[in-house]
Scaffold this active site. Sequence first.
Site, PDB file in Angstrom:
ATOM      1  N   GLU A  38       0.857  -1.112   0.012  1.00 44.25           N
ATOM      2  CA  GLU A  38       0.056   0.112   0.036  1.00 44.25           C
ATOM      3  C   GLU A  38       0.881   1.238   0.018  1.00 44.25           C
ATOM      4  O   GLU A  38       1.841   1.540   1.013  1.00 44.25           O
ATOM      5  CB  GLU A  38      -0.813   0.043   1.279  1.00 44.25           C
ATOM      6  N   GLU A 119       7.066  10.682  -0.049  1.00 45.33           N
ATOM      7  CA  GLU A 119       7.232  11.776   0.473  1.00 45.33           C
ATOM      8  C   GLU A 119       8.983  12.255   0.586  1.00 45.33           C
ATOM      9  O   GLU A 119       9.459  11.719   1.599  1.00 45.33           O
ATOM     10  CB  GLU A 119       6.540  12.301   1.565  1.00 45.33           C
ATOM     11  N   GLU A 140      -6.874  28.892   2.833  1.00 44.04           N
ATOM     12  CA  GLU A 140      -8.041  29.165   3.578  1.00 44.04           C
ATOM     13  C   GLU A 140      -8.443  28.255   4.596  1.00 44.04           C
ATOM     14  O   GLU A 140      -9.091  28.412   5.503  1.00 44.04           O
ATOM     15  CB  GLU A 140      -9.284  29.158   2.429  1.00 44.04           C
ATOM     16  N   GLU A 142      -6.100  26.842   6.640  1.00 44.09           N
ATOM     17  CA  GLU A 142      -5.055  27.294   7.863  1.00 44.09           C
ATOM     18  C   GLU A 142      -5.405  27.983   8.753  1.00 44.09           C
ATOM     19  O   GLU A 142      -5.607  28.971   8.468  1.00 44.09           O
ATOM     20  CB  GLU A 142      -3.727  27.239   6.885  1.00 44.09           C
TER      21      GLU A 142
END
Length: 181
Positions: A38, A119, A140, A142
């Site tokens: 996965e 990542e 918007e 955050e």
Amino acid sequence: MKKYEEKTIKTEKIFEGKVIKLQVDDVQLPNGKKSKRELIKHPGAVAVIPITDEKKIIFVEQYRKPLEKSIIEIPAGKLECGESPEITAIRELEEETGYTAKTLTKLTSFYTSPGFADELMHIYLATDLQKLDQPPALDEDEFIDILELTLDEAKQYVKNERIHDAKTNYAVLYLELQELL
């Protein structure tokens, strides 16, 4: 180096969101057996260690839904499509702290969770900070508070688990080992 390489036989795309993609790969193991993996695909991210002229570190505190709590972190954000890590670093520093940096130095990069995600996090040191007259707006969704801490205060926050993520722990350790503050 591809020691113990697992060859992908099939990929099933499960989910594609604005930050991550999730897929399940069927793989052939080095011993010939088969298994499933996965995987989370991520565009990469940048984190910034901002140091003020007063030798304080600028942190942000924000709520992290996966943890169901607020933690204190160094400013960070994901790479936008086609954006260089340096540009992302300055953008995130400006958006999250209201400062920009005259000097930006790449320290390192590392994989955040190589067991299931690709990542790659780039870490920068930002110095010669200047407060912006008109800082860019936060995203918007955050909501953050800004903290300026000494290295000793940051180490105490690590001990108390208010600083509790890998990139920020790395930043505190780096600053302690380099004796920059």
